[in-house]
Write a protein that holds these residues in place. Structure first.
Motif, PDB file in Angstrom:
ATOM      1  N   LEU A 103       0.821  -1.194   0.000  1.00  0.00           N
ATOM      2  CA  LEU A 103       0.000   0.000   0.000  1.00  0.00           C
ATOM      3  C   LEU A 103       0.857   1.247   0.000  1.00  0.00           C
ATOM      4  O   LEU A 103       2.026   1.222   0.409  1.00  0.00           O
ATOM      5  CB  LEU A 103      -0.916   0.017   1.235  1.00  0.00           C
ATOM      6  CG  LEU A 103      -1.886  -1.151   1.387  1.00  0.00           C
ATOM      7  CD1 LEU A 103      -2.638  -1.028   2.711  1.00  0.00           C
ATOM      8  CD2 LEU A 103      -2.848  -1.227   0.216  1.00  0.00           C
ATOM      9  N   ASP A 104       0.286   2.353  -0.444  1.00  0.00           N
ATOM     10  CA  ASP A 104       0.970   3.635  -0.331  1.00  0.00           C
ATOM     11  C   ASP A 104       1.311   3.905   1.135  1.00  0.00           C
ATOM     12  O   ASP A 104       0.491   3.679   2.033  1.00  0.00           O
ATOM     13  CB  ASP A 104       0.080   4.757  -0.856  1.00  0.00           C
ATOM     14  CG  ASP A 104      -0.043   4.748  -2.368  1.00  0.00           C
ATOM     15  OD1 ASP A 104       0.755   4.059  -3.027  1.00  0.00           O
ATOM     16  OD2 ASP A 104      -0.941   5.444  -2.892  1.00  0.00           O
ATOM     17  N   GLY A 105       2.516   4.389   1.362  1.00  0.00           N
ATOM     18  CA  GLY A 105       2.974   4.640   2.713  1.00  0.00           C
ATOM     19  C   GLY A 105       3.736   3.490   3.328  1.00  0.00           C
ATOM     20  O   GLY A 105       4.355   3.650   4.385  1.00  0.00           O
ATOM     21  N   ASP A 106       3.713   2.318   2.680  1.00  0.00           N
ATOM     22  CA  ASP A 106       4.458   1.169   3.195  1.00  0.00           C
ATOM     23  C   ASP A 106       5.952   1.328   2.940  1.00  0.00           C
ATOM     24  O   ASP A 106       6.364   1.864   1.899  1.00  0.00           O
ATOM     25  CB  ASP A 106       3.982  -0.124   2.529  1.00  0.00           C
ATOM     26  CG  ASP A 106       2.645  -0.616   3.055  1.00  0.00           C
ATOM     27  OD1 ASP A 106       2.182  -0.080   4.081  1.00  0.00           O
ATOM     28  OD2 ASP A 106       2.068  -1.536   2.447  1.00  0.00           O
ATOM     29  N   LEU A 107       6.743   0.821   3.870  1.00  0.00           N
ATOM     30  CA  LEU A 107       8.184   0.728   3.669  1.00  0.00           C
ATOM     31  C   LEU A 107       8.482  -0.549   2.912  1.00  0.00           C
ATOM     32  O   LEU A 107       8.069  -1.636   3.326  1.00  0.00           O
ATOM     33  CB  LEU A 107       8.910   0.724   5.019  1.00  0.00           C
ATOM     34  CG  LEU A 107      10.412   0.432   4.981  1.00  0.00           C
ATOM     35  CD1 LEU A 107      11.167   1.513   4.224  1.00  0.00           C
ATOM     36  CD2 LEU A 107      10.965   0.283   6.401  1.00  0.00           C
ATOM     37  N   VAL A 108       9.176  -0.424   1.787  1.00  0.00           N
ATOM     38  CA  VAL A 108       9.548  -1.600   1.003  1.00  0.00           C
ATOM     39  C   VAL A 108      11.070  -1.718   0.971  1.00  0.00           C
ATOM     40  O   VAL A 108      11.785  -0.717   1.027  1.00  0.00           O
ATOM     41  CB  VAL A 108       8.988  -1.535  -0.432  1.00  0.00           C
ATOM     42  CG1 VAL A 108       7.465  -1.553  -0.402  1.00  0.00           C
ATOM     43  CG2 VAL A 108       9.480  -0.309  -1.172  1.00  0.00           C
ATOM     44  N   GLN A 109      11.530  -2.944   0.887  1.00  0.00           N
ATOM     45  CA  GLN A 109      12.964  -3.208   0.862  1.00  0.00           C
ATOM     46  C   GLN A 109      13.439  -3.466  -0.562  1.00  0.00           C
ATOM     47  O   GLN A 109      12.642  -3.728  -1.469  1.00  0.00           O
ATOM     48  CB  GLN A 109      13.291  -4.419   1.754  1.00  0.00           C
ATOM     49  CG  GLN A 109      12.892  -4.246   3.206  1.00  0.00           C
ATOM     50  CD  GLN A 109      13.599  -3.097   3.882  1.00  0.00           C
ATOM     51  OE1 GLN A 109      14.747  -2.768   3.554  1.00  0.00           O
ATOM     52  NE2 GLN A 109      12.933  -2.456   4.837  1.00  0.00           N
ATOM     53  N   SER A 110      14.721  -3.409  -0.770  1.00  0.00           N
ATOM     54  CA  SER A 110      15.294  -3.694  -2.083  1.00  0.00           C
ATOM     55  C   SER A 110      14.956  -5.128  -2.492  1.00  0.00           C
ATOM     56  O   SER A 110      15.081  -6.059  -1.698  1.00  0.00           O
ATOM     57  CB  SER A 110      16.812  -3.509  -2.031  1.00  0.00           C
ATOM     58  OG  SER A 110      17.392  -3.795  -3.288  1.00  0.00           O
ATOM     59  N   GLY A 111      14.506  -5.280  -3.718  1.00  0.00           N
ATOM     60  CA  GLY A 111      14.126  -6.594  -4.220  1.00  0.00           C
ATOM     61  C   GLY A 111      12.660  -6.916  -4.041  1.00  0.00           C
ATOM     62  O   GLY A 111      12.182  -7.943  -4.539  1.00  0.00           O
ATOM     63  N   THR A 112      11.917  -6.048  -3.374  1.00  0.00           N
ATOM     64  CA  THR A 112      10.489  -6.274  -3.130  1.00  0.00           C
ATOM     65  C   THR A 112       9.685  -6.074  -4.407  1.00  0.00           C
ATOM     66  O   THR A 112       9.874  -5.092  -5.126  1.00  0.00           O
ATOM     67  CB  THR A 112       9.967  -5.304  -2.055  1.00  0.00           C
ATOM     68  OG1 THR A 112      10.681  -5.513  -0.845  1.00  0.00           O
ATOM     69  CG2 THR A 112       8.487  -5.519  -1.816  1.00  0.00           C
ATOM     70  N   VAL A 113       8.791  -6.991  -4.694  1.00  0.00           N
ATOM     71  CA  VAL A 113       7.826  -6.821  -5.785  1.00  0.00           C
ATOM     72  C   VAL A 113       6.644  -6.043  -5.230  1.00  0.00           C
ATOM     73  O   VAL A 113       5.956  -6.511  -4.315  1.00  0.00           O
ATOM     74  CB  VAL A 113       7.364  -8.173  -6.350  1.00  0.00           C
ATOM     75  CG1 VAL A 113       6.299  -7.958  -7.429  1.00  0.00           C
ATOM     76  CG2 VAL A 113       8.546  -8.947  -6.915  1.00  0.00           C
ATOM     77  N   ILE A 114       6.412  -4.857  -5.766  1.00  0.00           N
ATOM     78  CA  ILE A 114       5.349  -4.012  -5.214  1.00  0.00           C
ATOM     79  C   ILE A 114       4.028  -4.179  -5.953  1.00  0.00           C
ATOM     80  O   ILE A 114       3.002  -3.674  -5.498  1.00  0.00           O
ATOM     81  CB  ILE A 114       5.766  -2.527  -5.215  1.00  0.00           C
ATOM     82  CG1 ILE A 114       5.873  -1.990  -6.637  1.00  0.00           C
ATOM     83  CG2 ILE A 114       7.060  -2.322  -4.454  1.00  0.00           C
ATOM     84  CD1 ILE A 114       6.053  -0.475  -6.705  1.00  0.00           C
ATOM     85  N   GLY A 115       4.042  -4.890  -7.097  1.00  0.00           N
ATOM     86  CA  GLY A 115       2.805  -5.116  -7.818  1.00  0.00           C
ATOM     87  C   GLY A 115       3.019  -5.946  -9.065  1.00  0.00           C
ATOM     88  O   GLY A 115       4.142  -6.038  -9.584  1.00  0.00           O
ATOM     89  N   HIS A 116       1.930  -6.570  -9.523  1.00  0.00           N
ATOM     90  CA  HIS A 116       1.969  -7.451 -10.692  1.00  0.00           C
ATOM     91  C   HIS A 116       1.040  -6.917 -11.777  1.00  0.00           C
ATOM     92  O   HIS A 116      -0.125  -6.596 -11.520  1.00  0.00           O
ATOM     93  CB  HIS A 116       1.537  -8.863 -10.310  1.00  0.00           C
ATOM     94  CG  HIS A 116       2.420  -9.518  -9.290  1.00  0.00           C
ATOM     95  ND1 HIS A 116       3.527 -10.256  -9.636  1.00  0.00           N
ATOM     96  CD2 HIS A 116       2.350  -9.533  -7.932  1.00  0.00           C
ATOM     97  CE1 HIS A 116       4.107 -10.711  -8.528  1.00  0.00           C
ATOM     98  NE2 HIS A 116       3.421 -10.289  -7.482  1.00  0.00           N
TER      99      HIS A 116
END
Length: 279
Positions: free
Chosen positions: A72-85
């Motif tokens: 979701l918007d505002g989430d912390l994501v890490q390197s290598g994370t798939v944020i959507g398909h």
């Protein structure tokens, strides 16, 4: 502020027209169109912003394209994370790739910088604000991204609040007369803020009981002292030359807001990529 289809569609269509022109993607003739899947991948850690963009964008290119966000918007994501398909025709996904990434990278970069500012300030009593120092045509996206990072939006434009700045001071005869004219013109519900750079300007703004005072281009100790001279009924903002390095020194100045132009005028985009593969 939210990103709705009705507000997104005109802007996204203009962005696509800029990239596709009247002939579309000339590179598409190099291959036979096929159904593919795509993954949007974060290449570095950061705060995500813009997850409404993919579906709205591809609805204008090919409504058969689907998007499934995984964060979701505002989430912390890490390197290598798939944020959507993504899923759909290869020509459609490629036609929107650059516009999609440009927006998501910029917005996520702004959200990440805002989140870092909130953390660096480390004072929940002071809100981080954005400014009008946005790229033309991108204000809606830039200011939404600030919200995703934990900041608040200042006025959207010249039309929704009054701020008298340095050039206004050079043009008005005296502040009380100017404020009477403003109140008559804009009515009682519009916020009026006055920017001050001297003690004389500060006192004039206090005497006129404006809604908000912006202390501009002052050191933290000066901001702290001037804040003590302002009634609690008047909100106080600090701004001007505040950088990520100096921001923590303003944490105990007693102001209500700190506005940061660098959030949107010196954007470091978050590194994202779109990778396609055969379905």
């Amino acid at each position: 502020m939210t990103l709705t289809t009705s507000t997104l569609t005109p802007a996204l269509q203009a962005f696509l027209d800029e990239d596709l022109g009247t002939t579309g993607d000339l590179s598409a003739s190099a291959f036979q169109d096929r159904h593919v899947i795509g993954r949007i991948i974060a290449k570095q850690p950061g705060i995500l912003a813009g997850q409404a963009i993919p579906a709205a964008l591809y609805a204008l290119i090919d409504p058969t394209v689907t998007y499934l966000p995984t964060f979701l918007d505002g989430d912390l994501v890490q390197s290598g994370t798939v944020i959507g398909h993504l899923s759909g025709p290869a020509t459609a996904l490629l036609a929107g790739e650059r516009t999609l990434l440009n927006l998501l990278q910029r917005m996520s970069g702004i959200a990440t910088a805002t989140h870092a500012a909130v953390d660096a300030l480390n004072n929940p009593q002071i809100d981080i604000l954005d400014t009008r120092k946005t790229a033309p045509g991108l204000r809606l996206f830039d200011k939404y991204a600030v919200q995703c990072g934990g900041g608040l939006n200042h006025r959207m434009g010249l039309y929704d609040a009054v701020m008298l700045k340095d050039n206004h001071w050079r043009l008005i005869a005296d502040l009380p007369t100017a404020l009477r004219r403003l109140r008559h013109t804009v009515g009682p519900t519009k916020l009026i803020e006055v920017e001050v750079e001297t003690r004389e300007q500060l006192q004039a703004a206090v005497d006129c009981q404006v809604d908000m005072i912006l202390i501009d281009n002052q050191l933290p100790e000066t901001v702290r002292h001037w804040r003590s001279l302002i009634p609690a009924t008047i909100k106080v903002e600090a701004s001007g030359g505040i950088t990520p390095t100096t921001l923590p020194t303003y944490a105990h100045t007693g102001v209500d807001y700190i506005s940061l132009g660098y959030l949107t005028n010196s954007v470091q985009a978050l590194d994202l990529s779109l990778e396609l593969s055969l379905d």
